[in-house]
Design a protein around this motif. Structure first.
Motif, mmCIF file in Angstrom:
data_model
loop_
_atom_site.group_PDB
_atom_site.id
_atom_site.type_symbol
_atom_site.label_atom_id
_atom_site.label_comp_id
_atom_site.label_asym_id
_atom_site.label_seq_id
_atom_site.Cartn_x
_atom_site.Cartn_y
_atom_site.Cartn_z
ATOM 1 N N UNK A 54 0.668 -1.328 0.070
ATOM 2 C CA UNK A 54 -0.085 0.107 -0.059
ATOM 3 C C UNK A 54 0.756 1.365 0.022
ATOM 4 N N UNK A 55 1.839 1.266 0.791
ATOM 5 C CA UNK A 55 2.840 2.607 0.871
ATOM 6 C C UNK A 55 3.396 2.601 -0.440
ATOM 7 N N UNK A 56 3.810 1.619 -0.999
ATOM 8 C CA UNK A 56 4.588 1.521 -2.523
ATOM 9 C C UNK A 56 3.693 2.058 -3.622
ATOM 10 N N UNK A 57 2.219 1.810 -3.390
ATOM 11 C CA UNK A 57 1.520 2.071 -4.346
ATOM 12 C C UNK A 57 1.101 3.681 -4.386
ATOM 13 N N UNK A 58 1.444 4.419 -2.973
ATOM 14 C CA UNK A 58 1.103 5.644 -2.796
ATOM 15 C C UNK A 58 2.323 6.549 -3.441
ATOM 16 N N UNK A 59 3.406 5.648 -3.165
ATOM 17 C CA UNK A 59 4.790 6.387 -3.516
ATOM 18 C C UNK A 59 4.719 6.321 -5.065
ATOM 19 N N UNK A 60 4.169 5.463 -5.623
ATOM 20 C CA UNK A 60 4.181 5.423 -7.191
ATOM 21 C C UNK A 60 3.374 6.561 -7.661
ATOM 22 N N UNK A 103 -5.493 0.626 4.922
ATOM 23 C CA UNK A 103 -5.171 1.529 3.946
ATOM 24 C C UNK A 103 -5.765 3.110 4.533
ATOM 25 N N UNK A 104 -6.860 3.173 5.243
ATOM 26 C CA UNK A 104 -7.368 4.448 5.575
ATOM 27 C C UNK A 104 -6.370 4.885 6.684
ATOM 28 N N UNK A 105 -5.915 3.786 7.394
ATOM 29 C CA UNK A 105 -4.802 4.233 8.596
ATOM 30 C C UNK A 105 -3.526 4.753 7.884
ATOM 31 N N UNK A 106 -3.064 4.407 6.744
ATOM 32 C CA UNK A 106 -1.772 4.926 6.078
ATOM 33 C C UNK A 106 -2.327 6.373 5.362
ATOM 34 N N UNK A 107 -3.589 6.482 5.101
ATOM 35 C CA UNK A 107 -3.858 7.776 4.666
ATOM 36 C C UNK A 107 -3.874 8.591 5.722
ATOM 37 N N UNK A 141 -2.004 8.753 8.199
ATOM 38 C CA UNK A 141 -0.551 9.190 8.538
ATOM 39 C C UNK A 141 0.036 10.067 7.494
ATOM 40 N N UNK A 142 -0.270 9.942 6.264
ATOM 41 C CA UNK A 142 0.151 10.658 5.027
ATOM 42 C C UNK A 142 -0.340 12.195 5.395
ATOM 43 N N UNK A 143 -1.653 12.163 5.752
ATOM 44 C CA UNK A 143 -2.336 13.608 6.011
ATOM 45 C C UNK A 143 -1.558 14.055 7.083
ATOM 46 N N UNK A 176 1.504 15.817 6.213
ATOM 47 C CA UNK A 176 1.630 17.010 5.091
ATOM 48 C C UNK A 176 1.691 16.621 3.773
ATOM 49 N N UNK A 177 1.686 15.333 3.436
ATOM 50 C CA UNK A 177 1.786 14.604 2.132
ATOM 51 C C UNK A 177 0.670 14.795 1.026
ATOM 52 N N UNK A 178 -0.558 14.514 1.948
ATOM 53 C CA UNK A 178 -1.750 14.652 1.325
ATOM 54 C C UNK A 178 -2.820 15.551 2.115
#
Length: 313
Positions: free
Chosen positions: A128-134, A158-162, A164-166, A169-171
């Motif tokens: 999941x993290x690799x997909x977001x980096x792509x 997956x929403x847990x990762x999102x 974290x990204x928010x 400040x990356x999303x």
């Protein structure tokens, strides 16, 4: 099966409008915008999706055609682009096309996360993290404006990762999508508990299910709504084949069937943006006309539904 081009041909006014230059279109009423409830940021009510025909030209590697569609959107007031890694080459080719236009900072980028698969199952966090980096690499933007979990798949992971990204400040905005009514109950429950900025949902003049619970809840919870499938994929084009747009639709500025369908979807007060897919600049221009003038009121919305319901299905 009728094509959109054939439906457009039924309306001489629309053909004339599509022949007008983007400069003329920009000179008319400003594009209608709606605020994202969690931030107040205004975005245009009509954008661009990337499944279906857009995905077809992207899959052919036709960067020039994709670039032309983006140019038609951007030149006429649109900014919102919705894609997904699951839409074939759409995300990659769109990123390349927009970078070639030098317009990466003008686009409101929305993409998705799903390594669990559309049939459900567990998502591997590393994948999941690799997909977001792509996605970051393909779109050439950080932060990405919006990432949603595709079809409420393995939300804890997956929403847990999102989230974290928010926080990093990356999303900027996060949420989830569903275009399957069997998932609506699960989506409703998540809307009550999770910090969604957006949901993505199917909605059209002949598909009103989202109005029952999801739209009122989105308004209550301050969640933006991105509408998918305002044409019912090809379902509505089939239904209106051989029929002209009713004259009374011109009262709210709809002179083509696409404008009729888009103005209906955008006119619900819960809806923030509608993202129909297209592969043709002239269709993108037609779509953007729907974002100008005024939207139908409640009485006109009922009349629109009744008109479509009266047509043979």
């Amino acid at each position: 099966m009728p094509t959109r081009r054939e439906c457009l041909a039924l309306t001489a006014n629309t053909c004339a409008a599509l022949a007008l230059s983007p400069r003329w279109l920009r000179a008319q009423d400003s594009v209608i915008t709606r605020p994202i409830p969690s931030s107040g940021q205004e975005i245009p009510i009509v954008g661009l999706g990337s499944s279906a025909t857009f995905g077809d030209i992207a899959g052919q590697g036709d960067v020039e055609a994709v670039r032309a569609v983006f140019a038609a959107m951007l030149e006429n007031g649109g900014t919102v682009f919705d894609t997904a890694p699951g839409y074939g080459a759409s995300e990659e080719v769109a990123g390349k096309a927009v970078q070639e236009l030098g317009a990466s900072d003008r686009v409101f980028w929305a993409t998705k996360l799903n390594v669990a698969g559309f049939g459900g199952g567990s998502a591997d966090p590393a994948r999941a993290r690799a997909q977001v980096e792509t996605s970051f690499t393909r779109l050439g933007r950080e932060p990405i404006d919006l990432i949603q979990v595709h079809n409420v798949a393995d939300m804890p992971t997956q929403f847990g990762i999102l989230k974290e990204l928010k926080e990093q400040g990356r999303v900027r905005y996060i949420g989830t999508t569903s275009t399957f009514k069997r998932q609506y109950d699960a989506l409703e429950a998540l809307m009550r508990t999770e910090p969604f900025d957006f949901i993505g949902i199917d909605y059209a003049v002949d598909n009103l299910s989202a109005e029952e619970k999801l739209f009122p809840l989105a308004q209550e919870r301050g969640i933006a709504v991105m509408v998918y499938m305002p044409f019912g994929r090809t379902r509505l084009w089939d239904r209106v084949a051989g029929h002209a747009v009713p004259d009374w639709a011109a009262e709210f500025g709809a002179t083509s069937w696409a404008q009729f369908f888009l103005k209906f979807a955008a006119s619900h007060p819960a809806v923030t943006v509608v993202t129909p897919a297209t592969s043709k600049p002239e269709h993108m221009l037609d779509n953007m006309v729907a974002a100008r003038g005024r939207l139908p009121d409640e009485a006109e919305r009922r009349r629109m539904v009744e008109f479509i319901e009266a047509l043979p299905s």
